[in-house]
Structure formats: structure tokens, C-alpha cells
Scaffold this active site. Sequence first.
Site, PDB file in Angstrom:
ATOM      1  N   ASN A   1     -13.269   4.965  -2.700  1.00 29.93           N
ATOM      2  CA  ASN A   1     -12.026   4.901  -1.924  1.00 29.93           C
ATOM      3  C   ASN A   1     -11.610   6.332  -1.559  1.00 29.93           C
ATOM      4  OD1 ASN A   1      -9.172   5.072  -1.426  1.00 29.93           O
ATOM      5  ND2 ASN A   1      -8.972   2.970  -2.149  1.00 29.93           N
TER       6      ASN A   1
ATOM      7  N   ASP B   1      -8.893   7.248   0.289  1.00 26.07           N
ATOM      8  CA  ASP B   1      -7.477   7.353   0.704  1.00 26.07           C
ATOM      9  C   ASP B   1      -6.872   8.713   0.355  1.00 26.07           C
ATOM     10  OD1 ASP B   1      -7.652   4.711   1.426  1.00 26.07           O
ATOM     11  OD2 ASP B   1      -6.390   3.946  -0.195  1.00 26.07           O
ATOM     12  N   HIS B   2      -7.210   9.226  -0.839  1.00 28.09           N
ATOM     13  CA  HIS B   2      -6.575  10.475  -1.285  1.00 28.09           C
ATOM     14  C   HIS B   2      -6.913  11.675  -0.402  1.00 28.09           C
ATOM     15  CE1 HIS B   2      -4.719   8.621  -4.555  1.00 28.09           C
ATOM     16  NE2 HIS B   2      -5.248   9.247  -5.581  1.00 28.09           N
TER      17      HIS B   2
ATOM     18  N   ARG C   1       0.025  17.903   5.036  1.00 25.66           N
ATOM     19  CA  ARG C   1       0.126  19.040   5.943  1.00 25.66           C
ATOM     20  C   ARG C   1       0.363  18.625   7.393  1.00 25.66           C
ATOM     21  NH1 ARG C   1      -0.967  24.642   5.162  1.00 25.66           N
ATOM     22  NH2 ARG C   1       0.319  24.938   3.332  1.00 25.66           N
TER      23      ARG C   1
ATOM     24  N   HIS D   1      -7.580   1.992   2.511  1.00 23.89           N
ATOM     25  CA  HIS D   1      -6.436   1.078   2.551  1.00 23.89           C
ATOM     26  C   HIS D   1      -5.560   1.486   3.730  1.00 23.89           C
ATOM     27  CE1 HIS D   1      -2.815  -0.744   0.106  1.00 23.89           C
ATOM     28  NE2 HIS D   1      -2.923  -1.252   1.320  1.00 23.89           N
TER      29      HIS D   1
ATOM     30  N   ARG E   1      -2.399   1.086   5.102  1.00 27.79           N
ATOM     31  CA  ARG E   1      -1.093   0.552   4.704  1.00 27.79           C
ATOM     32  C   ARG E   1      -0.199   0.362   5.924  1.00 27.79           C
ATOM     33  NH1 ARG E   1       0.407   1.272  -0.882  1.00 27.79           N
ATOM     34  NH2 ARG E   1       2.486   0.878  -0.092  1.00 27.79           N
TER      35      ARG E   1
ATOM     36  N   ARG F   1       0.882   5.749   5.198  1.00 33.99           N
ATOM     37  CA  ARG F   1       1.165   6.994   4.467  1.00 33.99           C
ATOM     38  C   ARG F   1      -0.075   7.858   4.252  1.00 33.99           C
ATOM     39  NH1 ARG F   1       2.438   4.807  -1.592  1.00 33.99           N
ATOM     40  NH2 ARG F   1       4.072   3.705  -0.507  1.00 33.99           N
ATOM     41  N   HIS F   2      -1.263   7.270   4.314  1.00 33.44           N
ATOM     42  CA  HIS F   2      -2.468   8.112   4.210  1.00 33.44           C
ATOM     43  C   HIS F   2      -3.477   7.781   5.318  1.00 33.44           C
ATOM     44  CE1 HIS F   2      -3.516   4.650   1.734  1.00 33.44           C
ATOM     45  NE2 HIS F   2      -2.890   5.083   0.669  1.00 33.44           N
TER      46      HIS F   2
ATOM     47  N   GLU G   1      -9.147  -2.318   2.766  1.00 33.86           N
ATOM     48  CA  GLU G   1      -8.079  -2.872   1.918  1.00 33.86           C
ATOM     49  C   GLU G   1      -6.835  -3.026   2.764  1.00 33.86           C
ATOM     50  OE1 GLU G   1      -6.381  -0.971  -1.603  1.00 33.86           O
ATOM     51  OE2 GLU G   1      -8.458  -0.656  -2.174  1.00 33.86           O
TER      52      GLU G   1
ATOM     53  N   THR H   1       0.973   3.362  -5.718  1.00 33.87           N
ATOM     54  CA  THR H   1      -0.337   2.784  -5.425  1.00 33.87           C
ATOM     55  C   THR H   1      -0.184   1.279  -5.625  1.00 33.87           C
ATOM     56  OG1 THR H   1      -2.682   2.751  -6.056  1.00 33.87           O
ATOM     57  CG2 THR H   1      -1.110   3.164  -7.819  1.00 33.87           C
ATOM     58  N   THR H   2      -1.235   0.504  -5.312  1.00 33.58           N
ATOM     59  CA  THR H   2      -1.156  -0.942  -5.510  1.00 33.58           C
ATOM     60  C   THR H   2      -0.846  -1.215  -6.975  1.00 33.58           C
ATOM     61  OG1 THR H   2      -2.953  -1.027  -3.894  1.00 33.58           O
ATOM     62  CG2 THR H   2      -2.356  -3.083  -4.970  1.00 33.58           C
TER      63      THR H   2
ATOM     64  N   GLU I   1     -11.475  -9.299  -6.448  1.00 34.10           N
ATOM     65  CA  GLU I   1     -11.584  -7.985  -7.085  1.00 34.10           C
ATOM     66  C   GLU I   1     -10.655  -8.019  -8.289  1.00 34.10           C
ATOM     67  OE1 GLU I   1     -11.185  -4.377  -4.717  1.00 34.10           O
ATOM     68  OE2 GLU I   1     -10.416  -3.328  -6.482  1.00 34.10           O
TER      69      GLU I   1
ATOM     70  N   HIS J   1      -9.506  -0.303  -9.824  1.00 28.67           N
ATOM     71  CA  HIS J   1      -8.172   0.281 -10.007  1.00 28.67           C
ATOM     72  C   HIS J   1      -8.068   0.995 -11.353  1.00 28.67           C
ATOM     73  CE1 HIS J   1      -4.033   1.241  -9.353  1.00 28.67           C
ATOM     74  NE2 HIS J   1      -4.129   0.738  -8.139  1.00 28.67           N
ATOM     75  N   GLY J   2      -7.886   2.301 -11.255  1.00 31.19           N
ATOM     76  CA  GLY J   2      -7.676   3.101 -12.462  1.00 31.19           C
ATOM     77  C   GLY J   2      -8.944   3.495 -13.196  1.00 31.19           C
TER      78      GLY J   2
ATOM     79  N   GLY K   1     -11.372   5.385  -6.597  1.00 29.95           N
ATOM     80  CA  GLY K   1     -10.848   6.439  -5.742  1.00 29.95           C
ATOM     81  C   GLY K   1     -10.300   7.617  -6.512  1.00 29.95           C
TER      82      GLY K   1
HETATM   83  N1  PXP Z   1      -8.925  -1.456  -5.766  1.00 33.45           N
HETATM   84  C1  PXP Z   1      -7.732  -1.665  -5.132  1.00 33.45           C
HETATM   85  C2  PXP Z   1      -7.413  -3.034  -4.674  1.00 33.45           C
HETATM   86  C3  PXP Z   1      -6.836  -0.603  -4.910  1.00 33.45           C
HETATM   87  O1  PXP Z   1      -5.664  -0.832  -4.303  1.00 33.45           O
HETATM   88  C4  PXP Z   1      -7.206   0.697  -5.338  1.00 33.45           C
HETATM   89  C5  PXP Z   1      -6.286   1.847  -5.069  1.00 33.45           C
HETATM   90  O2  PXP Z   1      -6.203   2.088  -3.702  1.00 33.45           O
HETATM   91  C6  PXP Z   1      -8.450   0.861  -5.963  1.00 33.45           C
HETATM   92  C7  PXP Z   1      -9.279  -0.231  -6.186  1.00 33.45           C
HETATM   93  C8  PXP Z   1      -8.914   2.200  -6.436  1.00 33.45           C
HETATM   94  O3  PXP Z   1      -8.097   2.591  -7.493  1.00 33.45           O
HETATM   95  P1  PXP Z   1      -8.188   4.080  -8.051  1.00 33.45           P
HETATM   96  O4  PXP Z   1      -7.756   4.976  -6.937  1.00 33.45           O
HETATM   97  O5  PXP Z   1      -7.249   4.076  -9.209  1.00 33.45           O
HETATM   98  O6  PXP Z   1      -9.623   4.303  -8.435  1.00 33.45           O
END
Ligand code: PXP
Length: 238
Positions: A7, A9-10, A18, A43, A45, A49-50, A70, A100-101, A151, A191-192, A213
Amino acid sequence: MPHLAVNVDHIATIREARGIAEPDPVLAAGICELAGAEGIVVHLREDRRHIQDRDVRLLRRTVKTKLNLEMAAAKEIIEIALDIGPDMITLVPEKRKELTTEGGLDVIANEKKLKKTIARMRKARIPVSIFIDPDAEQIEAAREVGATFVELHTGRYCDATDEKQRDREFRLIEQSAELAFESGLRVNAGHGLDYRTTARVAALPTIEELSIGHAIISRAVLVGLDRAVREMLALVRG
Ligand code: PXP
């Protein structure tokens, strides 16, 4: 062994901080693929935002592995997804104030909307995954609304503050993955997940793909910092 989908997004979060063109998540996605990532996740959104619409459009043309979009089951985003045609979408809940989600989607409470969205995606041949908590009722509901994938939310396992709680949360993911697979769903997780928590989930035989991500991008910043400073020093010192 599951696939790794990164992912990015970051990368876009840093760019948006910036308000300029760099760093570009499209370029980052290419680097992830060169390193062996088997999929790219972004993602889009509603608050943008990103990730921006431009990113998703370009990624559709440049990603050579698999593009997983996403998104919330929101009208505007659904139209964009149908227009762009990602390789799959993952439906997530979205709240404006969240960082975040936060939790899985409540499939039972959103059954009608999800059925309609999935039917539209099916017509466009876009497989749908639903991000859910590891919970038997949500798994059954995901099957009923016609999802191809679930997921499983690994956040509570990753955030556990002691080993007993972590084991308990892991067992929930293990059982849920098995249950979803047995009921005919394909299973992803995420996630996480970080450099300490991923291996155990990756070892589960029914999980096809991990979506990661934050851990990867934040590590990239730190492991890349030494080189970035040295390259700037070389310019400063001539
Ligand atoms: N899966 C979903 C559905 C998410 O919303 C996210 C965060 O955008 C991730 C996975 C990835 O999570 P992380 O950034 O904590 O690895």
C-alpha cells in the site's frame, strides 16, 4: 506462501503535506514491483487526503502486477472504479475524522448497499473483497452479498499489548481464515502488520495476499535516510 501487496498511500501523504508533485506514489509503486511486490494497493478516499484520482488513473496504466483499489462503497468512488477498472477492489468503511481505516466493514448493516455495489462490479468483471473483522457472522454475510474475497482485519492482533492477548487475536484470525476459505471465499489479510507480526500470519495456509503499507513505508524512510543524507552531503561539499 501469500503474495505481498504494498500500500503506497503514505507516499502520497508526504506529497500532499507539501502540495507539490513529489514524492510520486506512481514511481514508488514501480520501485515496489521491481523489489518483488506482487500487488499495489491504494485507497482513494472521498476526502482525497492522500491518493488522488490522477494517481489511480496512472497506476492503472503502469502497474504490471495487480492493482487493488481500496474504497468506500460511495457513489462517486464506485463510478471512478468502474471507469478505471482496477484488477480488484477492497470495500472498506470510511470515516472523515479517522487517521486510518479503523475497523472492518459491518456487512450485515450494509447488506443492501454492498449487494448492489458487488453486482455492478461483477458486470464489469472486477472482483470484490470486503475488509472485515475476523468474525463468523461477518464472514457469512460477506459470502451472502456475493464477495469474492474477504480481507481479514489484523489490527487487533498487531496492536495487542501482551502475548496472551496477541495469541488470542491470532487464533481468531486463524479460525476466521479457515472458516472463510471453507465457505468458498478467497482470503486476504492486512492492517497494522509489521516486521514482527507478519510472519505468523503469512504462515497461514489459506491466506492468498497480505496488504501492508505503514510498516514498509516508515521503514523505507529510516533505512533510506543514511543514503539520502550522504547524497546531499556530496552535493553540498562538491
Ligand atoms: N488493509 C486495509 C483495508 C487498509 O485500510 C489498510 C490501511 O490503508 C491496510 C490494509 C494497510 O495497513 P497498514 O498501513 O497498517 O499496513
